[in-house]
Design a protein around this motif. Structure first.
Motif, PDB file in Angstrom:
ATOM      1  N   ARG A   8       0.497  -0.949  -0.043  1.00  0.00           N
ATOM      2  CA  ARG A   8      -0.100   0.069  -0.280  1.00  0.00           C
ATOM      3  C   ARG A   8       0.868   1.352   0.089  1.00  0.00           C
ATOM      4  N   ALA A   9       1.523   1.148   0.923  1.00  0.00           N
ATOM      5  CA  ALA A   9       2.591   2.473   1.023  1.00  0.00           C
ATOM      6  C   ALA A   9       3.498   2.722  -0.333  1.00  0.00           C
ATOM      7  N   SER A 174      -5.584   8.334  -2.647  1.00  0.00           N
ATOM      8  CA  SER A 174      -4.607   7.556  -3.141  1.00  0.00           C
ATOM      9  C   SER A 174      -4.164   6.221  -2.350  1.00  0.00           C
ATOM     10  N   TRP A 175      -3.887   6.793  -0.804  1.00  0.00           N
ATOM     11  CA  TRP A 175      -3.248   5.827   0.255  1.00  0.00           C
ATOM     12  C   TRP A 175      -4.801   4.953   0.265  1.00  0.00           C
ATOM     13  N   LEU A 182      -6.890  -3.546  -2.314  1.00  0.00           N
ATOM     14  CA  LEU A 182      -5.907  -4.037  -1.716  1.00  0.00           C
ATOM     15  C   LEU A 182      -6.494  -4.870  -0.108  1.00  0.00           C
ATOM     16  N   ARG A 183      -6.723  -4.326   0.393  1.00  0.00           N
ATOM     17  CA  ARG A 183      -8.258  -5.206   1.487  1.00  0.00           C
ATOM     18  C   ARG A 183      -8.660  -6.366   1.033  1.00  0.00           C
ATOM     19  N   THR A 186      -4.847  -9.019   1.574  1.00  0.00           N
ATOM     20  CA  THR A 186      -5.248  -8.368   3.304  1.00  0.00           C
ATOM     21  C   THR A 186      -5.676  -9.734   3.025  1.00  0.00           C
ATOM     22  N   GLU A 187      -6.867  -9.997   3.177  1.00  0.00           N
ATOM     23  CA  GLU A 187      -8.087 -10.542   4.026  1.00  0.00           C
ATOM     24  C   GLU A 187      -7.171 -12.121   3.416  1.00  0.00           C
ATOM     25  N   LEU A 188      -7.199 -12.720   2.260  1.00  0.00           N
ATOM     26  CA  LEU A 188      -7.008 -13.571   1.255  1.00  0.00           C
ATOM     27  C   LEU A 188      -5.607 -14.043   2.660  1.00  0.00           C
ATOM     28  N   ARG A 189      -4.555 -13.284   2.618  1.00  0.00           N
ATOM     29  CA  ARG A 189      -3.496 -13.884   3.145  1.00  0.00           C
ATOM     30  C   ARG A 189      -3.434 -14.091   4.389  1.00  0.00           C
TER      31      ARG A 189
END
Length: 189
Positions: A8-9, A174-175, A182-183, A186-189
């Protein structure tokens, strides 16, 4: 350093850097385009004034002093031998704004030039255009540059303040967009 940042960053930093370059280029382009446009407008005003006075001179109907609205344009009419024969009320009667040869060359080429007006009792900087008369004389017309300079300074101040603020807002957007995009990963990971 770069790999230690979150995805994300990295996405936010890369998009912000691209936006910064694009905004800087747009600011320079806007400022340059406005400057060229305003100078062209001044040139047209000075050239039109010189041509109108030249037409009056050619018709032998030019009053003394040259009739202009005070503070708008300064006019000097030069004889074929370079002597000042007529002026507007605020113009110098002794010293031409441009040397006669330069004024005649500028009239032939349709060129306008910047000139420091202080020695002639005019505002700091003036834009000078010329026109030729049928008898070989030259009309010199000067228009003050100060309003253009003030407009460009105002635009520069607005861009210096507004561009970084816009960049911060776009970086924050953008952030947020990168985070929401990307949420699911992240949840899948």
């Amino acid at each position: 350093w770069w790999r230690r940042r979150s995805l994300r960053a990295r996405v936010t930093l890369a998009s912000t850097a691209g936006l910064a370059l694009a905004l800087a280029a747009a600011a320079v382009l806007l400022s340059s385009a406005l400057r060229v446009s305003l100078i062209r407008s001044l040139d047209n005003s000075a050239r039109q004034g010189a041509q109108e006075v030249a037409a009056l001179s050619d018709a032998h109907r030019l009053p003394d002093p040259v009739p202009v609205v005070p503070g708008t344009i300064t006019v000097q009419v030069l004889s074929p031998n370079g002597q000042i024969v007529n002026v507007s009320p605020d113009a110098d009667r002794l010293v031409p704004l441009l040397p006669p040869a330069v004024a005649a060359a500028n009239a032939r080429d349709g060129r306008a030039v910047f000139l420091n007006g202080r020695p002639y009792g005019l505002p700091d900087t003036v834009r000078v255009a010329t026109a030729a008369t049928r008898d070989g004389g030259t009309v010199i017309a000067a228009v003050a540059y100060n309003q253009v300079g003030e407009s460009l300074a105002t635009l520069t101040r607005a861009l210096v303040i507004g561009t970084p603020l816009l960049l911060v807002l776009l970086a924050a957007a953008s952030w947020l967009i990168a985070g929401s995009t990307l949420r699911p990963l992240t949840e899948l990971r």
